[in-house]
Design an enzyme around this catalytic site. Structure first.
Site, PDB file in Angstrom:
ATOM      1  N   HIS A 116       0.836  -1.208   0.000  1.00 16.33           N
ATOM      2  CA  HIS A 116       0.000   0.000   0.000  1.00 16.33           C
ATOM      3  C   HIS A 116       0.870   1.256   0.000  1.00 16.33           C
ATOM      4  O   HIS A 116       0.594   2.210  -0.729  1.00 16.33           O
ATOM      5  CB  HIS A 116      -0.890   0.036   1.247  1.00 16.33           C
ATOM      6  CG  HIS A 116      -1.947  -1.029   1.306  1.00 16.33           C
ATOM      7  ND1 HIS A 116      -2.141  -1.829   2.405  1.00 16.33           N
ATOM      8  CD2 HIS A 116      -2.880  -1.417   0.390  1.00 16.33           C
ATOM      9  CE1 HIS A 116      -3.143  -2.653   2.183  1.00 16.33           C
ATOM     10  NE2 HIS A 116      -3.601  -2.443   0.963  1.00 16.33           N
ATOM     11  N   LYS A 137     -21.863  -4.720   7.941  1.00 11.82           N
ATOM     12  CA  LYS A 137     -21.080  -5.961   7.995  1.00 11.82           C
ATOM     13  C   LYS A 137     -19.703  -5.673   8.567  1.00 11.82           C
ATOM     14  O   LYS A 137     -18.697  -5.706   7.842  1.00 11.82           O
ATOM     15  CB  LYS A 137     -20.906  -6.542   6.583  1.00 11.82           C
ATOM     16  CG  LYS A 137     -22.137  -7.199   6.019  1.00 11.82           C
ATOM     17  CD  LYS A 137     -21.745  -7.903   4.722  1.00 11.82           C
ATOM     18  CE  LYS A 137     -22.971  -8.256   3.904  1.00 11.82           C
ATOM     19  NZ  LYS A 137     -22.653  -8.555   2.514  1.00 11.82           N
ATOM     20  N   ARG A 165      -1.549  -6.281  -8.802  1.00 10.16           N
ATOM     21  CA  ARG A 165      -0.427  -7.177  -8.507  1.00 10.16           C
ATOM     22  C   ARG A 165      -0.380  -8.310  -9.518  1.00 10.16           C
ATOM     23  O   ARG A 165       0.681  -8.706  -9.979  1.00 10.16           O
ATOM     24  CB  ARG A 165      -0.567  -7.753  -7.089  1.00 10.16           C
ATOM     25  CG  ARG A 165      -0.325  -6.758  -5.980  1.00 10.16           C
ATOM     26  CD  ARG A 165      -0.806  -7.278  -4.660  1.00 10.16           C
ATOM     27  NE  ARG A 165      -2.221  -7.620  -4.739  1.00 10.16           N
ATOM     28  CZ  ARG A 165      -2.989  -7.932  -3.711  1.00 10.16           C
ATOM     29  NH1 ARG A 165      -2.476  -7.985  -2.503  1.00 10.16           N
ATOM     30  NH2 ARG A 165      -4.255  -8.202  -3.883  1.00 10.16           N
ATOM     31  N   SER A 223      -2.686  -7.679   2.601  1.00 12.62           N
ATOM     32  CA  SER A 223      -3.114  -7.591   4.006  1.00 12.62           C
ATOM     33  C   SER A 223      -3.475  -8.978   4.529  1.00 12.62           C
ATOM     34  O   SER A 223      -3.192  -9.306   5.683  1.00 12.62           O
ATOM     35  CB  SER A 223      -4.316  -6.660   4.147  1.00 12.62           C
ATOM     36  OG  SER A 223      -3.967  -5.352   3.820  1.00 12.62           O
TER      37      SER A 223
HETATM   38  O1  PNS Z   1      -8.345  -3.198  -0.205  1.00 14.64           O
HETATM   39  P1  PNS Z   1      -9.540  -3.854  -0.812  1.00 14.64           P
HETATM   40  O2  PNS Z   1     -10.192  -4.779   0.180  1.00 14.64           O
HETATM   41  O3  PNS Z   1      -9.223  -4.519  -2.118  1.00 14.64           O
HETATM   42  O4  PNS Z   1     -10.610  -2.683  -1.105  1.00 14.64           O
HETATM   43  C1  PNS Z   1     -11.815  -2.950  -1.758  1.00 14.64           C
HETATM   44  C2  PNS Z   1     -12.719  -1.710  -1.725  1.00 14.64           C
HETATM   45  C3  PNS Z   1     -12.980  -1.288  -0.285  1.00 14.64           C
HETATM   46  C4  PNS Z   1     -12.061  -0.564  -2.460  1.00 14.64           C
HETATM   47  C5  PNS Z   1     -14.059  -2.095  -2.451  1.00 14.64           C
HETATM   48  O5  PNS Z   1     -14.624  -3.205  -1.854  1.00 14.64           O
HETATM   49  C6  PNS Z   1     -15.063  -0.952  -2.466  1.00 14.64           C
HETATM   50  O6  PNS Z   1     -14.984  -0.049  -3.270  1.00 14.64           O
HETATM   51  N1  PNS Z   1     -16.023  -0.985  -1.512  1.00 14.64           N
HETATM   52  C7  PNS Z   1     -17.037   0.041  -1.381  1.00 14.64           C
HETATM   53  C8  PNS Z   1     -18.413  -0.482  -1.807  1.00 14.64           C
HETATM   54  C9  PNS Z   1     -18.665  -0.234  -3.267  1.00 14.64           C
HETATM   55  O7  PNS Z   1     -18.638   0.892  -3.743  1.00 14.64           O
HETATM   56  N2  PNS Z   1     -18.936  -1.318  -4.016  1.00 14.64           N
HETATM   57  C10 PNS Z   1     -19.286  -1.252  -5.408  1.00 14.64           C
HETATM   58  C11 PNS Z   1     -18.159  -0.890  -6.329  1.00 14.64           C
HETATM   59  S1  PNS Z   1     -16.851  -2.019  -6.362  1.00 14.64           S
END
Ligand code: PNS
Length: 160
Positions: free
Chosen positions: A17, A41, A91, A128
């Site tokens: 990150h 959640k 990645r 992570s």
């Molecule tokens: O670090 P991560 O877990 O890959 O992050 C994922 C994240 C939080 C960026 C993604 O799950 C997200 O955008 N969540 C917010 C909910 C949302 O907008 N969902 C619909 C579009 S993907």
């Protein structure tokens, strides 16, 4: 002023990150690191205040980076912080499949543009999830999380 939002779970923030945060901070005038969560959640090893505090600690030397938590949809977070673009890291080719879907969905939902940065080779294997697993099993997190947070993350995961 061009601004970017770098969203994620950051549970916890890793050297992977930090690589992306530094590179985004060099490309944009301002970068907001967004710790996204779903209040319906609640999940994860670290609480949202803990994740924020860990990201803040690793971004201390980066004057154009700020850190905030956002609940709900990514497109709403983009509106709230008035970002011009979302930054995501790639990645593997498996990441690409997921990220393309998210990028297209977010463009449809809110006209949001996503820029994908290729993870640097030195950190491409770090996630992570892997950090949590290694930490919970008592392994060393050196070289996986930034030095500034190494004792805190190690202690929290070893105690689980
Ligand atoms: O670090 P991560 O877990 O890959 O992050 C994922 C994240 C939080 C960026 C993604 O799950 C997200 O955008 N969540 C917010 C909910 C949302 O907008 N969902 C619909 C579009 S993907």
């Amino acid at each position: 002023m061009r601004t970017a939002l770098y969203p994620g779970s950051f549970d916890p923030v890793t050297l992977g990150h930090l690589d992306i945060i530094r590179r985004a901070a060099a490309l944009f005038d301002r970068v907001t690191v967004g710790v996204l969560y779903n209040a319906q959640k609640p999940s994860g090893a670290f609480s949202i205040p803990e994740r924020l505090s860990l990201v803040e600690a690793v971004c201390k030397g980066l004057p154009n980076v700020e850190v905030h938590a956002f609940e709900g949809l990514l497109v709403e977070a983009v509106r709230t912080c008035r970002a011009d673009a979302v930054i995501r890291a790639l990645r593997t080719s498996a990441d690409l499949e997921i990220e393309l879907q998210m990028a297209r969905l977010n463009r449809q939902l809110g006209g949001v543009e996503t820029l994908m940065l290729a993870a640097s080779p030195q950190v491409v294997h770090i996630s992570s999830g892997m950090v949590r697993e290694v930490g919970r099993l008592g392994g060393s997190l050196e070289g996986l999380v930034p030095e500034a947070i190494l004792p805190r993350v190690t202690q929290a995961l070893h105690q689980e």
